[in-house]
Write a protein that holds these residues in place. Structure first.
Motif: not given
Length: 142
Positions: A66-88
């Motif tokens: 399974p290939e993971q699609p590349q996301a510009d913004l990742v939203v975790k279940s806790s509500g935290d936002w991550f861009v390139d692995g960095q929390s913002i």
């Protein structure tokens, strides 16, 4: 004053015309029948055009890696936002995301346990930043 006129039938000619009412109705039905026939032929032809099978679905058993699609913004279940692995946080969000353009939509990877209220707040923030096209990537349920 009673008149001895008989009621008109479908086979009697119409006043001022040599055609009967029945023949005039039949003449007017011919274009409708032609249209229905043409629509039927169109839908038969269009239904035959797509003979290729569907592509492999992401959760199918035949997929080995399974290939993971590349996301510009990742939203975790806790509500935290991550861009390139960095929390913002919300104030930094638009600074870290790529510049909005019409050719490439913004891809958001979201945990499936996110509430719609949290996603709606994020979408409003992105819309105010100029993002018009957004692709929401979610993990399919098991």
């Amino acid at each position: 004053m009673l008149s001895n006129t008989q009621p008109t039938t479908l086979s009697d000619p119409i006043a001022g015309s040599e055609k009967t009412l029945l023949s005039r109705v039949e003449d007017n039905l011919l274009p409708l029948i032609n249209l229905v026939f043409l629509l039927l032929m169109f839908f038969i032809a269009v239904g035959q055009l797509s003979s290729t099978s569907l592509p492999e679905l992401p959760d199918s058993q035949s997929q080995q890696t399974p290939e993971q699609p590349q996301a510009d913004l990742v939203v975790k279940s806790s509500g935290d936002w991550f861009v390139d692995g960095q929390s913002i946080d919300e104030a930094q969000l638009l600074d870290f995301l790529p510049v909005p353009n019409d050719k490439t939509p913004l891809r958001i990877g979201a945990n499936r346990s996110m509430t719609m209220a949290a996603m709606e707040k994020l979408f409003q923030r992105l819309e105010s930043g100029g993002y018009k096209d957004i692709v929401l990537l979610v993990q399919p349920g098991s």
